[in-house]
Design an enzyme around this catalytic site. Structure first.
Site, PDB file in Angstrom:
ATOM      1  N   ASN A  92       0.802  -1.221   0.000  1.00  0.00           N
ATOM      2  CA  ASN A  92       0.000   0.000   0.000  1.00  0.00           C
ATOM      3  C   ASN A  92       0.836   1.271   0.000  1.00  0.00           C
ATOM      4  O   ASN A  92       0.288   2.375  -0.077  1.00  0.00           O
ATOM      5  CB  ASN A  92      -0.958  -0.004   1.197  1.00  0.00           C
ATOM      6  CG  ASN A  92      -2.055  -1.045   1.032  1.00  0.00           C
ATOM      7  OD1 ASN A  92      -2.371  -1.452  -0.085  1.00  0.00           O
ATOM      8  ND2 ASN A  92      -2.626  -1.489   2.139  1.00  0.00           N
ATOM      9  N   ARG A 134      -8.094  -1.697  -7.455  1.00  0.00           N
ATOM     10  CA  ARG A 134      -8.668  -0.390  -7.155  1.00  0.00           C
ATOM     11  C   ARG A 134      -7.621   0.709  -7.093  1.00  0.00           C
ATOM     12  O   ARG A 134      -7.919   1.871  -7.359  1.00  0.00           O
ATOM     13  CB  ARG A 134      -9.421  -0.434  -5.825  1.00  0.00           C
ATOM     14  CG  ARG A 134     -10.608  -1.362  -5.801  1.00  0.00           C
ATOM     15  CD  ARG A 134     -11.505  -1.079  -4.614  1.00  0.00           C
ATOM     16  NE  ARG A 134     -12.043   0.266  -4.661  1.00  0.00           N
ATOM     17  CZ  ARG A 134     -13.150   0.616  -5.309  1.00  0.00           C
ATOM     18  NH1 ARG A 134     -13.833  -0.293  -5.988  1.00  0.00           N
ATOM     19  NH2 ARG A 134     -13.567   1.861  -5.300  1.00  0.00           N
ATOM     20  N   CYS A 149     -11.009  -6.124  -4.830  1.00  0.00           N
ATOM     21  CA  CYS A 149     -11.668  -7.087  -3.934  1.00  0.00           C
ATOM     22  C   CYS A 149     -13.145  -6.737  -3.743  1.00  0.00           C
ATOM     23  O   CYS A 149     -13.512  -5.574  -3.681  1.00  0.00           O
ATOM     24  CB  CYS A 149     -10.999  -7.086  -2.569  1.00  0.00           C
ATOM     25  SG  CYS A 149      -9.447  -7.989  -2.511  1.00  0.00           S
ATOM     26  N   GLN A 157     -14.919  10.962  -3.437  1.00  0.00           N
ATOM     27  CA  GLN A 157     -14.092  11.908  -2.683  1.00  0.00           C
ATOM     28  C   GLN A 157     -12.901  12.382  -3.515  1.00  0.00           C
ATOM     29  O   GLN A 157     -12.483  13.537  -3.401  1.00  0.00           O
ATOM     30  CB  GLN A 157     -13.611  11.268  -1.378  1.00  0.00           C
ATOM     31  CG  GLN A 157     -14.726  10.808  -0.452  1.00  0.00           C
ATOM     32  CD  GLN A 157     -15.683  11.930  -0.077  1.00  0.00           C
ATOM     33  OE1 GLN A 157     -15.268  12.981   0.394  1.00  0.00           O
ATOM     34  NE2 GLN A 157     -16.971  11.710  -0.301  1.00  0.00           N
ATOM     35  N   ASP A 208      -7.517  -4.326   7.798  1.00  0.00           N
ATOM     36  CA  ASP A 208      -6.737  -5.327   7.078  1.00  0.00           C
ATOM     37  C   ASP A 208      -6.178  -6.420   7.985  1.00  0.00           C
ATOM     38  O   ASP A 208      -5.584  -7.389   7.497  1.00  0.00           O
ATOM     39  CB  ASP A 208      -5.580  -4.659   6.322  1.00  0.00           C
ATOM     40  CG  ASP A 208      -6.028  -4.052   5.002  1.00  0.00           C
ATOM     41  OD1 ASP A 208      -7.182  -4.284   4.598  1.00  0.00           O
ATOM     42  OD2 ASP A 208      -5.221  -3.349   4.357  1.00  0.00           O
ATOM     43  N   ARG A 214      -1.815 -11.189  -4.694  1.00  0.00           N
ATOM     44  CA  ARG A 214      -1.952  -9.746  -4.905  1.00  0.00           C
ATOM     45  C   ARG A 214      -1.255  -8.959  -3.801  1.00  0.00           C
ATOM     46  O   ARG A 214      -0.813  -7.837  -4.038  1.00  0.00           O
ATOM     47  CB  ARG A 214      -3.439  -9.336  -4.943  1.00  0.00           C
ATOM     48  CG  ARG A 214      -4.188  -9.708  -6.214  1.00  0.00           C
ATOM     49  CD  ARG A 214      -5.591  -9.127  -6.200  1.00  0.00           C
ATOM     50  NE  ARG A 214      -5.534  -7.714  -5.825  1.00  0.00           N
ATOM     51  CZ  ARG A 214      -6.295  -7.147  -4.887  1.00  0.00           C
ATOM     52  NH1 ARG A 214      -7.160  -7.871  -4.210  1.00  0.00           N
ATOM     53  NH2 ARG A 214      -6.179  -5.866  -4.612  1.00  0.00           N
TER      54      ARG A 214
END
Length: 419
Positions: free
Chosen positions: A23, A95, A119, A128, A307, A399
């Site tokens: 991330n 995403r 996902c 946003q 997560d 992933r």
């Protein structure tokens, strides 16, 4: 389609090296679009999502060099782009692809980005992102499944998002670095990946203050230059291995791990009975016997991360007692419950709350991964279940986890990938 075959009952002992954070790597790959000069990223994890991001950037015209000799180093050059469009076929599986929107619009004045996929854990709207860019003067329409954005040059603005959004904060942060004037992001996300991105942008010449807090101030500059930047360690991979040892037992040292990014997770693991020591770049975890149950509620950083919810659900499945788990971030993030029940877990779900009644042992079975973190929870369950557990659809795992089965095998797990 690959599967994982796990024979449970083996404690974990040894050393694991934690990979770079997925991330953090994904927005930092997209940040290369902000400069015409080469950008070098180090400590990049070998993940399917990283490969997808590189494929998307190549489609835009970015040249990318990643050698087999040093797969954790990627050199990107966005000096000559051939396209400003991120097509559906490349965006639908991830995403984070939305993160090319801000950089493309800021540097080139236009972008056409497909609405993203990823996902199926719940709605994660991009409104946003759109509202923030519109506040900076962009003209945006959504047509035929694409976000089409234009702006001669973005203007600084004060932006308060309706909710805390990590990718929204990242997109607007990147866009603001090349906007005219000052941008203030209120209600900004505070996850460690955001200050890491900000530090990379600052090294490229951006003027940013307040990153890591809920209020980030950015003074736009005319251009950004190249940079060499190391991706921070993956706190979710770290937390997953900590959970695995707490469940399966043993003693494992995690190298290249940052305990400061996991205060809440480590606190909960200690509450469960795990013994944890930590230094500047390592964490040692010891697990023995059945864990104690831990109740928690997911929320934005620095609270308990969504997560890590599925992995702790597995811990509670074999705990000595009952625990209450409340999920506040995503509405569909209990899909792993049915699969854990197939392994013998006792879980009652009511809306966003699950009550987990710990059992003495789980029993191996064939289960199906439904999303990235759910797949990790099933692997952990397989490590402690009696007999053989087969985890299907592990493309979700690939992933977000860099060679997970090889790392687990290296510390004593009986696990193999089968076709």
């Amino acid at each position: 389609m690959d599967k994982l075959l796990i024979r449970g009952g083996h404690p974990l002992n040894g050393t694991v090296t934690i990979s770079g954070a997925k991330n953090a790597a994904l927005p930092e790959l997209c940040a290369a679009l902000l400069s015409a000069e080469p950008v070098t990223l180090r400590n990049v994890p070998r993940l399917q999502d990283v490969s997808t991001a590189c494929k998307l950037l190549r489609n835009l015209g970015v040249t990318i060099d990643r050698s087999e000799a040093t797969p954790d180093v990627i050199v990107l050059n966005a000096g000559h782009l051939s396209s400003r469009e991120a097509p559906y076929d490349l965006v639908k599986t991830m995403r984070a692809s939305i993160l090319v929107l801000g950089p493309l619009l800021a540097r080139f004045g236009e972008a056409r980005v497909s609405l993203p996929g990823g996902c199926a854990i719940g709605s994660r709207p991009v409104d946003q992102h759109i509202k923030g860019l519109q506040a900076m003067g962009a003209e945006i329409v959504v047509e035929h499944g694409y976000i089409v954005a234009k702006a001669a040059r973005l203007k600084g603005a004060r932006i308060t998002t309706d909710m805390v959004t990590v990718t929204g904060t990242e997109n607007l942060l990147m866009a603001a670095t090349l906007a005219e004037g000052e941008t203030v992001l209120e209600n900004a996300a505070q996850e460690p990946e955001i200050p890491d991105l900000a530090e990379m942008l600052i090294a490229m010449g951006a003027k940013i203050e307040g990153h890591g807090t809920s209020r980030i101030r950015i003074e736009g500059v005319d251009r950004l230059h190249g940079v060499s930047h190391a991706v921070i360690p993956d706190r979710i991979e770290t937390g997953t291995f900590l959970c695995a040892v707490a469940v399966a037992g043993g003693e494992v040292t995690l190298q290249r791990a940052n305990a400061r990014h996991l205060d809440t997770v480590i606190e909960k693991l200690r509450e469960a009975g795990a013994r944890i020591e930590a230094g500047d770049d390592w964490i040692r975890v010891t697990g023995s016997g059945r864990p104690r149950p831990v109740s928690f509620r997911t929320s934005e950083y620095p609270a308990f991360p969504t997560d890590m919810q599925a992995q702790f659900m597995t811990l509670n499945c074999i705990a000595d007692g009952a625990a209450v788990v409340t999920e506040t971030i995503f509405e569909n993030r209990f899909m792993h419950v049915n699969e854990l029940v197939r392994l013998g877990a006792k879980i009652d779900v009511d809306g966003h709350t699950a009550v987990v009644h710990g059992v003495e042992r789980l029993s191996g079975a064939t289960v199906m991964a439904t999303d990235l973190r759910a797949s990790a929870s099933l692997v952990i369950a397989g490590l402690v279940a009696e007999g053989e557990t087969v985890v299907d659809r592990i493309y979700h795992l690939d992933r977000g986890y860099d060679q997970m089965e090889a790392k687990l095998r290296g510390i004593g797990a009986d696990i193999e990938r089968v076709k």
